[in-house]
Design a protein around this motif. Sequence first.
Motif, PDB file in Angstrom:
ATOM      1  N   THR A 202      34.056  52.758  -1.039  1.00 27.39           N
ATOM      2  CA  THR A 202      33.477  52.296  -2.320  1.00 27.39           C
ATOM      3  C   THR A 202      34.657  51.012  -2.556  1.00 27.39           C
ATOM      4  N   GLY A 203      35.253  50.177  -2.022  1.00 30.64           N
ATOM      5  CA  GLY A 203      35.818  49.164  -1.558  1.00 30.64           C
ATOM      6  C   GLY A 203      37.605  49.241  -2.174  1.00 30.64           C
ATOM      7  N   LEU A 204      37.696  50.598  -2.521  1.00 33.32           N
ATOM      8  CA  LEU A 204      39.089  50.398  -3.159  1.00 33.32           C
ATOM      9  C   LEU A 204      40.109  49.921  -1.816  1.00 33.32           C
TER      10      LEU A 204
ATOM     11  N   ASN B 148      41.649  39.551   1.683  1.00 37.19           N
ATOM     12  CA  ASN B 148      41.018  37.951   0.524  1.00 37.19           C
ATOM     13  C   ASN B 148      40.895  37.687  -0.791  1.00 37.19           C
ATOM     14  N   ALA B 149      40.876  39.335  -1.391  1.00 42.11           N
ATOM     15  CA  ALA B 149      40.873  39.595  -3.132  1.00 42.11           C
ATOM     16  C   ALA B 149      42.020  39.186  -3.960  1.00 42.11           C
TER      17      ALA B 149
ATOM     18  N   PHE C 116      36.748  60.399  -1.608  1.00 45.35           N
ATOM     19  CA  PHE C 116      36.680  59.861   0.084  1.00 45.35           C
ATOM     20  C   PHE C 116      37.292  60.205   1.125  1.00 45.35           C
ATOM     21  N   ARG C 117      37.889  61.161   1.692  1.00 45.40           N
ATOM     22  CA  ARG C 117      38.776  61.712   2.525  1.00 45.40           C
ATOM     23  C   ARG C 117      37.774  61.644   3.447  1.00 45.40           C
ATOM     24  N   PHE C 118      38.175  61.647   4.869  1.00 51.48           N
ATOM     25  CA  PHE C 118      37.833  61.442   6.056  1.00 51.48           C
ATOM     26  C   PHE C 118      37.709  62.785   6.169  1.00 51.48           C
TER      27      PHE C 118
ATOM     28  N   ARG D 170      35.621  51.433  11.438  1.00 48.61           N
ATOM     29  CA  ARG D 170      35.224  50.418  10.906  1.00 48.61           C
ATOM     30  C   ARG D 170      35.268  50.093   9.091  1.00 48.61           C
ATOM     31  N   LEU D 171      36.022  50.651   8.831  1.00 50.04           N
ATOM     32  CA  LEU D 171      36.534  50.380   7.124  1.00 50.04           C
ATOM     33  C   LEU D 171      37.845  49.825   7.028  1.00 50.04           C
ATOM     34  N   ARG D 172      37.936  50.009   8.615  1.00 51.64           N
ATOM     35  CA  ARG D 172      39.100  49.317   8.676  1.00 51.64           C
ATOM     36  C   ARG D 172      38.847  47.377   8.200  1.00 51.64           C
ATOM     37  N   TRP D 173      37.885  46.640   8.364  1.00 52.32           N
ATOM     38  CA  TRP D 173      37.773  45.735   7.743  1.00 52.32           C
ATOM     39  C   TRP D 173      37.983  45.530   6.180  1.00 52.32           C
ATOM     40  N   LYS D 174      37.553  46.572   5.786  1.00 52.09           N
ATOM     41  CA  LYS D 174      38.310  47.024   3.877  1.00 52.09           C
ATOM     42  C   LYS D 174      39.646  45.981   3.349  1.00 52.09           C
TER      43      LYS D 174
END
Length: 447
Positions: free
Chosen positions: A187-189, A364-365, A135-137, A353-357
């Motif tokens: 992927t949401g981790l 939230n989780a 997942f590395r940028f 935009r991943l910041r939103w995760k």
Amino acid sequence: MHQFLLREPSKKTTAAEKGKIILSRIRKVIQTHFPELFKSFNNLTDRRKREEYSMTEIIAGALFMFILKETSRNAYNNDSGDEQFQKNFFKYFGIRLPHADTIDDVLRVLHPEELEVLKMHLVRGLIEQKIFRKFRFLGKFYTIAVDATGMATFEQRHCEQCLSKTSKNGVVTYFHYVLEAKLVTLTGLSISLASEFIENTPGRDFKKQDCEQKAFVRLATKIKKHFPRLPICILADGLYPNNTVFNICEKNNWKFIITLKDKSLKTFQTEANLLKATAWKKNVYRADTTTGTTLEYAYLNDIEYMGRCFSWVECNETVVNIKSKTKVPQRFVYITNIPVDQQNIIETADSGRLRWKIENEGFNAQKNWGYELEHKFSRVSYFALQNYYQMLQIAHIINQLVERSNAVVEIMKEHSKQTIVDLWKKMIAYLTIYQCDESITMPYQPG
Ligand SMILES: [Zn+2]
């Protein structure tokens, strides 16, 4: 004439099997990814005089409060106090779960730094196991989102470190905030790398209350100390484009992608807007069954801000609902110290935009999906409040790995209405009702 359809015997997984699968996956994740976990709990400072339970059992008790998604200390006591539950739990994990009050006594005196260091050690282990490698940028950098969230609010002062605010009609509320750095993936981790509590220093002037900005300086120091060589790209919101943050990133050799709001860094944005016509642009169209999305990317390099040059990145998104034809436009602008080119523009803007995760999969989780982040696990002690928070972070890491295991993904596919929360309830039922036939291979043997 009516023809009654008889229900075929279901070939789907039964409730008991579901409960058993979740339990087995939790044990497997601990054995595979954190083999020293239970043992490491025994190395924490033990200040007790009487020792009915080992430190491992005490801390594991706190951890399982959150792994089992117990919503309060009372709910945990009700489940773990049941005899069948205790027997079954011991078969799986080889430990006894103490009463919540026994756990609380320890968490009130254990220095929170100990659990934070332990958490960072566990995350370092996952990084070494290459869990996040793919997942590395840009194939190199771990994307670390930084953001603050509320932990608890109180009508009365809860402890000396409480922050406070006064409403227009003079009502004072007390609260606790924490600044999180979470490793986030597409992927949401959302994995807690480090936490910095935003806290009032007792006796200090009210006007000089701690804030997110000040906490970031401490958080960055902590990350650099515990992850000195980790290639990092910081993702942050519109509160963060400022020289303090830029300096810290430069000094630590970190990359950053930070959201620019319309009013922030005016000189930088004015220059970017002047040159915008010359910017290189790229359009992408993505569609699924319900929506079509047009993304228009643009970038500019070498835009000056206070003697240094950074890059400007823009993404204009238009989501069109295929049925209703309604359009929702959104604009995202970032400042970054990554030189942008035609090859990396899309990955750079999308990583921003991943910041939103961190808000969605992270906060939230933890607030809504059974972890009860805002539930006041400790009403009196600031140490305990922080310690429960750290245990929640570790439990959430373990459960995210459990939820992504093949066996659980397969159950989720069986039925469109199946939820994770329901699976966890089935696990509790399984522990309470069945006599587990598990032949034990315990990850930890007491004594
Ligand atoms: Zn407090």
